[in-house]
Design a protein around this motif. Structure first.
Motif, PDB file in Angstrom:
ATOM      1  N   ILE A 286      16.810  49.515  34.397  1.00 17.38           N
ATOM      2  CA  ILE A 286      16.505  50.043  35.552  1.00 17.38           C
ATOM      3  C   ILE A 286      15.431  48.892  35.948  1.00 17.38           C
ATOM      4  O   ILE A 286      15.560  48.750  37.121  1.00 17.38           O
TER       5      ILE A 286
ATOM      6  N   ALA B  95      15.533  45.236  38.884  1.00 17.33           N
ATOM      7  CA  ALA B  95      15.535  45.559  39.929  1.00 17.33           C
ATOM      8  C   ALA B  95      14.620  44.019  40.517  1.00 17.33           C
ATOM      9  O   ALA B  95      14.250  43.524  39.440  1.00 17.33           O
TER      10      ALA B  95
ATOM     11  N   THR C 280      12.464  48.397  43.982  1.00 12.66           N
ATOM     12  CA  THR C 280      13.159  49.583  43.471  1.00 12.66           C
ATOM     13  C   THR C 280      13.646  50.050  42.937  1.00 12.66           C
ATOM     14  O   THR C 280      14.051  50.456  42.407  1.00 12.66           O
TER      15      THR C 280
ATOM     16  N   LYS D 231      14.215  54.025  41.685  1.00 12.57           N
ATOM     17  CA  LYS D 231      15.839  54.090  40.724  1.00 12.57           C
ATOM     18  C   LYS D 231      15.729  54.619  39.975  1.00 12.57           C
ATOM     19  O   LYS D 231      16.137  55.981  38.800  1.00 12.57           O
TER      20      LYS D 231
ATOM     21  N   SER E  24      15.088  58.945  40.867  1.00 14.12           N
ATOM     22  CA  SER E  24      16.337  59.298  40.252  1.00 14.12           C
ATOM     23  C   SER E  24      17.449  59.805  39.808  1.00 14.12           C
ATOM     24  O   SER E  24      17.760  60.279  38.685  1.00 14.12           O
ATOM     25  N   TYR E  25      16.737  58.612  38.436  1.00 14.49           N
ATOM     26  CA  TYR E  25      16.912  58.593  36.885  1.00 14.49           C
ATOM     27  C   TYR E  25      16.266  60.100  36.540  1.00 14.49           C
ATOM     28  O   TYR E  25      17.180  60.956  35.959  1.00 14.49           O
TER      29      TYR E  25
END
Length: 890
Positions: free
Chosen positions: A166, A170, A175, A179, A182-183
Motif C-alpha cells: 500500500i 502510493a 494517498t 488507503k 481503508s485497509y
C-alpha cells in the motif's frame, strides 16, 4: 513418644490415612508405609529412635512424590491416569512441606516443575504437534547501537507485505494514508467475520482484542488531528522541533533506495523498527510468540473449555497450580526484609553504624537520634560501611555542590548491602542515582504537575472536588530522586513552615464547605515535632465539614522508630474525633522489616488504616516485585492502594518505565494475587489534571510513534465525562526497546521474559470491542449472541457531559469507527437536537455552525434538522455529506 511425633502423626499422617490412596498406618508403636502395589515399603519404630523416625518419614513423603513424577515423565498414559498421578504427587509434596517448613522453598520448586510437567504431558495427549512446536520470540538486538538498520527496515516490511505494498504503490503520503485507513477498516471487519480459514480464525478473543487495539491506535496515528497534537507536544518539549508525520515518515522509508536512506536512518532509532515489526505482525494475525513460554497452557485450557463439571475442573487444576507456583517461585527470589538472612544483615549493618556514631541500642530506637544522624554526603555514606560505585559517589558530590536534596536515614542505610549489587539496587536508586542520571536533574526545576496552577491558597493544592492537599513541611526524613515536589524541597533542616502559613491554609479549608477530606503532606509531616502535629490535627478536626484526614508519610519504610508512644497518643486522640488514615510509600519488599512490622502493629491497634502507594520505577519493575511487595504489606497489615506511574518529569527519565510495562505487570502478575493483595488502581498523574486509571483504556489512547521509538499517548483528565476538557495532555513514553535493553544491562533481566510487553498500551477497550461486534452483527456481517439491546445498556457521556448511546449511531452509519468521536448533532443556532423519534438523533463529530450549514442540501433540510424530523432520503444525504466533511477535515 515425644510431643513432636504426636503432633506430626496427628496433623499429617492421619491426613494420608483419610485419603483413598495407600499410605501409612499404625501398629505396635510403629508407622508403616504401603506403596501402591500393596507392599510394605516403610517401617518406623517410634519408640526406638525418634529423630531417625522423623527423617525416615520425611524421606517417605518425598520419595513417593518423586515416584509419581517419574511415572508422569517416563510412562505413556491417558488423561485420567496423568491427573491421578499428579494429584497423588501433589498431596505427598504438600504434606511433606507443611510438616517441615524448612523444606518449603525446595518443595515449591518441585511443585512448580510437577505442574509444568503435567501440563506438557496433557498437551501431548491433545495435540502432540502443537505441544512440541518450537516457538521463538522476536530476537532482541545484541548491540543496540550497531544493529544493521537496513536489515531492520526489511524485517519491518516483511512483517506485513500488504502494508508495504500500500505504502510503496502510493504516489504520495496522503494517498497512502487514505488507503491504510481503508485497509485497517477491512481488518477490523475481518477480525470478527468468523471466516473459517481467515487470518484470525484460530485466535482467542483476548488475542483479537490486542489486534483490535492496534487497529484503533494505528488509525489514530494516521489522522491529521492527532498528528497535529503530537507536533504541538513536541514543540512544547523543543521549540525548534521539526514537523513530524508518521505516514510521511513511513512513506519516505518505503520510497528511499538502498543508498538514499542515510539521513532517515541517522535520525531513526532501532526502537522505531521494533515497534512497527510487532504491530505489523499482529495485524497480519501472527500471534505466535504471544504466549511463547506457555504454549502448552493454551492447549490444556482448550481441553478444559470443551468439558463440563468436575472433569473440566480437574483439567484446570494443574494450570491454576502452575500459575500459583510460578508466582511463589518468583517471590522466593525477591529479597524480603523479614527473611532471616536480611534480618541478620540488617543487624550487622546496624551495629557498624552505631559504632561509627558511638550510639546505643536505645539510640537506634529513638527517632530523634535517627533524625539527627541523617546522612547527607559521600564521606558519611562511606563511613557507614557502604561502598559506592564511582558513579554513585560522583552523583552525591554533584548533588551537594549544586545544592540539591540528598538524605538517607541510618535505618535505611542498614538495608543496603555493603557492596553494590543487584540485590539492593532498588534501595540505592531511591536516593543515589548514577552520575549520568543527573543530566536533567541538575538543570531542571520543573513544576510538572502544575501545582502553582491548582493552588487557591498558600500551602493548599486542589485538583479534585472533595479533597485538597495541605503542605505543612518542605522536606522529608529521606529524599527520593523521583519525588514530584523535588523542586520545592529544601536542604537539610531549614524546612520549617511557619505556623501562620499553615494556619492560612487551614482557614481556607475552614471557609470552603465543599472540601470534606484533607491530605496532610509536604514533605513528610511526621518530620515535625509531635506538638505541631497535635496542633494541626486539632485545627482540622475542629472543622465540621472535614470528615476525614489523611497523613502522607514514608516513616514506616525509612524511619519506623518515629511511631513512639507520644505520637501514638496524638493519633489515637484525633482518630476518635475524625477518621485518620496514614498513606505511606514502600517501593520494595526489602523495606518491610521487623521494625516496620512493629510500628504497623502499634498503629493498627488504634483502628487506623494504613495504605501504600508504590511508584513503579525502573528499579522495581522487574517481574513480580510489585506483587511480592503487596503480599508482604498485606501480611503486616498495610493495604495496597495505588501503584503510580512516575511523574512525567524530564529529570526522572532514568526511573521511567514504558506504560506498556505497568499494564503488563497488572495483567500478567498482579492478577495472580487474591483480591485483598491486588492493587486495583494503576494510575498516571496527568500534569495539572490529576490521576487517570491506566487499566481503564477509555482515558487515554496511543496516537503516535516517534523516530526514536517513543510512543505518544493522549491523556484526558479525571473529570472526562463531567466537564469540558479542551486541552488534552500528550505524554512521550520511554521506548520499549530502550527499557528492555537497559533492564538487561543494568538489572540482569532477560528481555524474553517480557516478550508480551509490545502488545500492551494500544488502548483497545473491551467496551469498544463489544460495540464493534454489535455493529457488525447489526449489518449482518457476523453472527454473534451479543444483541444491540444488550450493548445499549452501556451509557457513556461525551466531553460536554451529555449522554449518548452507540446503538442509535449504528442505525445511521455503516462505519462509526472511522468517523471519530461521537457528538450530538448541533443545529444552526447551537442547540442540540433532542427528539429521540427522529431518524437522525445522535450523529458523529463535533460540528460548528458553518459546518452544519455546509451539510444541508437545501433550507428544507436545515428546517427539518431544527424540527428533529427528517425523511429517510434526506437523512441519507446528510449521512453522506457528514462522512465527506469529517474525513476531509481529519
Amino acid at each position: 513418644m515425644s510431643m513432636d511425633i504426636n503432633n506430626l502423626l496427628k496433623n499429617y499422617t492421619i491426613k494420608i490415612l483419610s485419603l483413598a490412596m495407600s499410605g501409612l498406618f499404625f501398629f505396635n508403636s510403629s508407622v508403616y508405609g504401603i506403596d501402591i502395589s500393596g507392599k510394605t515399603c516403610l517401617r518406623i519404630n517410634l519408640t526406638s529412635n525418634t529423630s531417625k523416625g522423623i527423617e525416615r518419614l520425611k524421606e517417605f513423603y518425598e520419595q513417593y512424590g518423586d515416584s509419581f513424577v517419574s511415572k508422569i515423565r517416563n510412562e505413556s498414559a491417558g488423561v485420567e491416569q496423568i491427573l491421578e498421578w499428579y494429584e497423588k504427587a501433589r498431596e505427598y509434596y504438600t504434606i511433606y512441606s507443611e510438616g517441615y517448613p524448612d523444606s518449603n522453598v525446595r518443595i515449591i520448586g518441585k511443585l512448580h516443575e510437577l505442574a509444568g510437567l503435567v501440563i506438557e504431558s496433557l498437551a501431548k495427549t491433545a495435540d502432540s504437534e502443537a505441544a512440541i512446536r518450537n516457538v521463538k520470540a522476536l530476537e532482541m538486538p545484541a548491540r543496540e547501537a550497531k544493529e544493521d538498520k537496513l536489515l531492520l527496515i526489511n524485517r519491518m516490511w516483511e512483517s506485513n507485505g500488504k502494508i508495504y505494498k500500500i505504502i510503496k504503490e502510493a504516489e504520495n503520503a496522503e494517498t497512502a494514508r487514505k488507503k491504510l485507513i481503508s485497509y485497517l477498516n477491512e481488518k477490523r471487519d475481518t477480525l470478527f467475520s468468523g471466516e473459517k480459514n481467515g487470518p484470525y480464525s484460530d485466535l482467542a478473543d483476548n488475542e483479537k482484542l490486542i489486534i483490535y487495539g492496534i487497529i484503533n491506535s494505528f488509525q489514530s496515528m494516521l489522522q491529521p488531528y492527532f498528528i497535529d497534537l503530537v507536533n504541538k507536544a513536541l514543540k512544547r518539549e523543543h521549540n525548534n522541533a521539526p514537523e513530524y508525520s508518521i505516514i510521511e515518515y513511513l512513506w519516505q522509508l518505503a520510497h528511499s533506495g538502498q543508498g538514499k536512506t542515510g539521513d532517515l536512518l541517522e535520525k531513526t532509532d532501532i526502537s522505531f523498527f521494533y515497534e512497527f515489526i510487532h504491530m505489523f505482525r499482529r495485524l497480519d494475525g501472527d500471534m505466535q510468540d504471544r504466549f511463547a513460554k506457555n504454549a502448552d497452557l493454551g492447549i490444556v485450557m482448550d481441553m478444559a473449555n470443551k468439558m463440563q463439571g468436575a472433569a473440566a475442573a480437574r483439567i484446570r487444576e494443574p494450570i491454576l497450580d502452575f500459575l500459583s507456583f510460578s508466582a511463589d517461585t518468583a517471590f522466593l527470589g525477591i529479597d524480603s526484609g523479614l527473611s532471616p538472612e536480611l534480618v541478620r544483615e540488617y543487624e550487622k549493618n546496624k551495629k557498624y553504624i552505631l559504632k561509627v556514631f558511638n550510639g546505643t541500642e536505645a539510640d537506634w530506637n529513638n527517632w530523634k537520634w535517627q533524625a539527627r544522624h541523617i546522612v547527607r554526603n559521600r564521606a558519611d555514606m562511606e563511613k557507614m560501611g557502604v561502598k559506592l560505585t564511582p558513579g554513585e559517589g560522583n552523583a552525591i558530590d554533584a548533588l551537594n555542590q549544586n545544592k540539591r536534596i540528598f538524605s538517607i536515614t541510618p535505618h535505611h542505610i542498614a538495608l543496603m548491602s555493603q557492596n553494590p549489587s543487584l540485590r539492593d539496587l532498588a534501595i540505592r536508586r531511591q536516593v543515589m542515582p548514577e552520575e549520568e542520571h543527573l543530566v536533567w536533574e541538575l538543570i531542571a526545576s520543573s513544576d510538572v504537575m502544575r501545582e502553582n496552577d491548582t493552588s487557591p491558597a498558600d500551602r493548599v493544592v486542589r485538583r479534585y472536588a472533595k479533597i485538597c492537599v495541605l503542605n505543612v513541611v518542605d522536606s522529608c526524613f529521606q529524599d527520593c530522586r523521583y519525588c514530584q515536589r523535588a523542586q520545592l524541597q529544601k536542604l537539610g533542616d531549614a524546612t520549617t513552615v511557619s505556623s501562620n502559613d499553615i494556619k492560612a491554609g487551614i482557614e481556607y479549608i475552614r471557609g470552603n464547605k465543599a472540601i470534606t477530606q484533607v491530605l496532610v503532606t509536604g514533605g513528610d509531616p511526621l518530620k515535625m515535632s509531635t506538638g505541631k502535629i497535635d496542633w494541626i490535627l486539632g485545627e482540622l478536626c475542629s472543622i465540621k465539614h472535614v470528615d476525614g484526614i489523611r497523613i502522607g508519610t514514608r516513616a514506616f519504610a525509612v524511619l519506623p522508630q518515629r511511631f513512639d508512644d507520644e505520637l501514638l497518643k496524638v493519633l489515637e486522640k484525633y482518630h476518635k474525633r475524625k477518621p485518620i488514615t496514614l498513606v505511606t510509600h514502600f517501593e520494595h519488599p526489602r523495606e518491610v522489616t521487623p521494625y516496620t512490622r512493629e510500628a504497623v502493629q502499634k498503629v493498627k491497634k488504634l483502628g487506623i488504616e494504613i495504605l501504600n502507594q508504590q511508584v513503579f520505577t525502573r528499579y522495581v519493575s522487574s517481574r513480580h516485585i510489585a506483587s511480592a511487595l503487596n503480599m508482604s504489606l498485606v501480611d503486616i497489615g498495610i493495604r495496597p492502594y495505588y501503584i503510580f506511574f512516575p511523574k512525567p518529569k524530564k529529570e526522572q527519565r532514568a526511573y521511567f518505565v514504558p506504560i506498556a510495562r505497568i499494564l503488563q505487570m497488572w495483567r500478567e502478575e498482579m492478577r495472580l494475587l487474591p483480591g485483598i493483595g491486588r492493587t486495583g488502581q494503576i494510575v498516571f498523574n496527568v500534569p495539572g489534571k490529576g490521576k487517570m486509571q491506566l487499566i481503564d483504556g477509555t482515558g487515554y489512547r496511543l496516537i503516535g510513534i516517534l523516530p526514536d521509538g517513543q510512543r505518544a499517548y493522549l491523556f484526558s483528565s479525571w473529570y472526562y465525562g463531567l466537564l469540558k476538557d479542551p486541552a488534552p495532555y500528550v505524554h512521550f513514553d520511554i521506548p520499549i526497546l530502550e527499557y528492555l535493553t537497559t533492564m538487561r544491562s543494568e538489572m540482569g533481566e532477560s528481555p524474553e521474559d517480557y516478550a508480551s510487553i509490545w502488545d500492551y498500551g494500544y488502548g483497545g477497550s473491551v467496551l469498544g470491542f463489544m460495540h464493534t461486534i454489535a455493529r457488525l452483527r447489526y449489518e449482518d456481517k457476523i453472527e454473534n449472541t451479543i444483541t444491540i439491546a444488550e450493548i445499549n445498556k452501556f451509557r457513556i457521556k461525551d466531553k460536554s457531559g451529555a449522554k449518548f448511546s452507540y446503538s442509535t449511531v449504528w442505525r445511521e452509519f455503516y462505519d462509526a469507527e472511522k468517523l471519530g468521536l461521537i457528538r450530538k448533532l448541533k443545529k444552526a443556532d447551537g442547540a442540540v437536537v433532542r427528539r429521540k423519534g427522529s431518524i437522525v438523533y445522535e450523529i458523529i463529530a463535533e460540528l460548528t455552525k458553518g459546518q452544519l450549514r455546509d451539510l444541508a442540501e437545501d433550507e428544507a433540510i436545515i428546517e427539518a434538522l431544527k424540527r428533529g424530523r427528517i425523511r429517510e432520503e434526506e437523512a441519507q444525504k446528510i449521512i453522506n455529506k457528514i462522512t465527506s466533511v469529517i474525513t476531509s477535515s481529519l
